[in-house]
Design an enzyme around this catalytic site. Sequence first.
Site, PDB file in Angstrom:
ATOM      1  CG  HIS A 251      19.112  21.553  31.992  1.00  0.00           C
ATOM      2  ND1 HIS A 251      20.287  21.600  32.809  1.00  0.00           N
ATOM      3  CD2 HIS A 251      18.110  20.952  32.925  1.00  0.00           C
ATOM      4  CE1 HIS A 251      20.088  21.105  34.204  1.00  0.00           C
ATOM      5  NE2 HIS A 251      18.903  20.794  34.184  1.00  0.00           N
TER       6      HIS A 251
ATOM      7  CG  ASP B  23      11.067  19.515  30.868  1.00  0.00           C
ATOM      8  OD1 ASP B  23      10.744  19.465  32.217  1.00  0.00           O
ATOM      9  OD2 ASP B  23      11.848  20.545  30.558  1.00  0.00           O
TER      10      ASP B  23
ATOM     11  NE  ARG C 218      21.793  16.766  35.841  1.00  0.00           N
ATOM     12  CZ  ARG C 218      21.145  17.900  36.109  1.00  0.00           C
ATOM     13  NH1 ARG C 218      19.984  17.802  36.198  1.00  0.00           N
ATOM     14  NH2 ARG C 218      21.867  19.083  36.311  1.00  0.00           N
TER      15      ARG C 218
ATOM     16  CB  CYS D  67      14.966  16.784  32.897  1.00  0.00           C
ATOM     17  SG  CYS D  67      13.524  17.890  32.680  1.00  0.00           S
TER      18      CYS D  67
ATOM     19  NE  ARG E  18      18.913  24.972  37.657  1.00  0.00           N
ATOM     20  CZ  ARG E  18      18.051  24.009  37.904  1.00  0.00           C
ATOM     21  NH1 ARG E  18      16.930  24.053  38.614  1.00  0.00           N
ATOM     22  NH2 ARG E  18      18.454  22.857  37.404  1.00  0.00           N
TER      23      ARG E  18
ATOM     24  CD  GLN F 295      18.136  16.442  32.828  1.00  0.00           C
ATOM     25  OE1 GLN F 295      18.049  17.159  34.068  1.00  0.00           O
ATOM     26  NE2 GLN F 295      18.033  14.892  32.739  1.00  0.00           N
TER      27      GLN F 295
HETATM   28  N1  NVA Z   1      12.242  22.830  31.462  1.00  0.00           N
HETATM   29  C1  NVA Z   1      12.253  23.080  32.868  1.00  0.00           C
HETATM   30  C2  NVA Z   1      13.475  22.027  33.360  1.00  0.00           C
HETATM   31  C3  NVA Z   1      13.466  22.011  34.864  1.00  0.00           C
HETATM   32  C4  NVA Z   1      14.707  21.131  35.159  1.00  0.00           C
HETATM   33  C5  NVA Z   1      12.466  24.299  33.352  1.00  0.00           C
HETATM   34  O1  NVA Z   1      13.051  25.233  32.889  1.00  0.00           O
HETATM   35  O2  NVA Z   1      11.736  24.711  34.401  1.00  0.00           O
HETATM   36  N1   CP Z   2      16.466  18.308  36.198  1.00  0.00           N
HETATM   37  C1   CP Z   2      16.969  19.056  36.965  1.00  0.00           C
HETATM   38  O1   CP Z   2      17.810  19.844  36.381  1.00  0.00           O
HETATM   39  O2   CP Z   2      16.236  19.217  38.212  1.00  0.00           O
HETATM   40  P1   CP Z   2      16.434  20.547  39.304  1.00  0.00           P
HETATM   41  O3   CP Z   2      15.567  21.586  38.757  1.00  0.00           O
HETATM   42  O4   CP Z   2      15.927  19.841  40.358  1.00  0.00           O
HETATM   43  O5   CP Z   2      17.933  20.660  39.274  1.00  0.00           O
END
Ligand code: NVA
Ligand code: CP
Length: 316
Positions: free
Chosen positions: A139, A234, A302, A274, A112, A142
């Site tokens: 992502h 989101d 997931r 998400c 990540r 997701q």
């Molecule tokens: N768009 C959000 C998704 C978190 C799972 C982020 O990147 O923070």
């Molecule tokens: N939706 C998602 O990716 O959640 P986290 O950021 O908690 O992994």
Amino acid sequence: MTTAAPEIATLAASHVLRDTDLTGPEWRALLRLAGEVKATPLDYSQTLRGRYASMLFEKPSLRTRVTFELAMKQLGGDAVFQDHKGEKIGEREPARDMARNLDRWFDAVIARTYSHDTLEDLARWSSIPIINALSGLYHPCQAMADYLTLQERFGEVRGLKVTFVGDGNNVCHSIMLAGALLGVHVTVTGPAGYEPEPDVVDRAQQLASQHGGSIALTEDFREGVKDANAIYTDVWTSMGWEEETQERRISFFPYQVNDQLMDLARPDAVFMHCLPALRGEEVTDAVIESSRSVVFDQAENRLHAQKALLLMLLSR
Ligand code: NVA
Ligand code: CP
């Protein structure tokens, strides 16, 4: 008596960095396998015995971290988590060196990152699969859980209308690209200046036209959510964009998903997110807690979708 090992389709791509690293048929195979793994998890409890995943996370996570770790364990393998919140990948030593250490010990790297380029860098040098656990641009894991959730709810995803409301961010990009490959009609509605990346829109439109779906963008949320089977939103401010939080609150407020907006969609439309969600911002408490909300099904899925992904990548 021994039972035959379940048949597992394998992926052609070496790495899964974006949704388009899977073909349309591979997306369908993944959703099918995820459903099978969900129904009979014990049939797969030893399939990845002795296989190990490295997990490199520059950002916080609940769902992605826990479900990947649990997936590896429930498939007979294990995962080693390395927290990179304090030190970005590539800072202490180049990503190309890191990749060539990790591939001597592990079978996959789940990462990540803030910059999508970091993942590309790892992938260029890694002889084992790199899996995108969320980057600034995509992502895909997701989207796997999300389309599994829609397949369960509606029986078939092809032909559904999914409207993404809000920021044209990483999750939005993945919903568009995966949706295009699955023949879904994806509409994105949000304020001017926060549209998805033009090259992602172009690619999604090309793929959608080949797979029987479509991609549309509109600032008019009434038009955007009309006839939708699913309304997806989101956070307005993704991880890494925190200094824009205040101005984003003002721009996105008209696009809050509340009961009035849900009522503009089909009567059987589901609400998707998400997570994590900010109640009172992109979604009201009433909508996320309503019977239309499938957010915890998405979270559960997931696990199952990522198990399918790991099986398709690691049992080849
Ligand atoms: N768009 C959000 C998704 C978190 C799972 C982020 O990147 O923070
Ligand atoms: N939706 C998602 O990716 O959640 P986290 O950021 O908690 O992994």
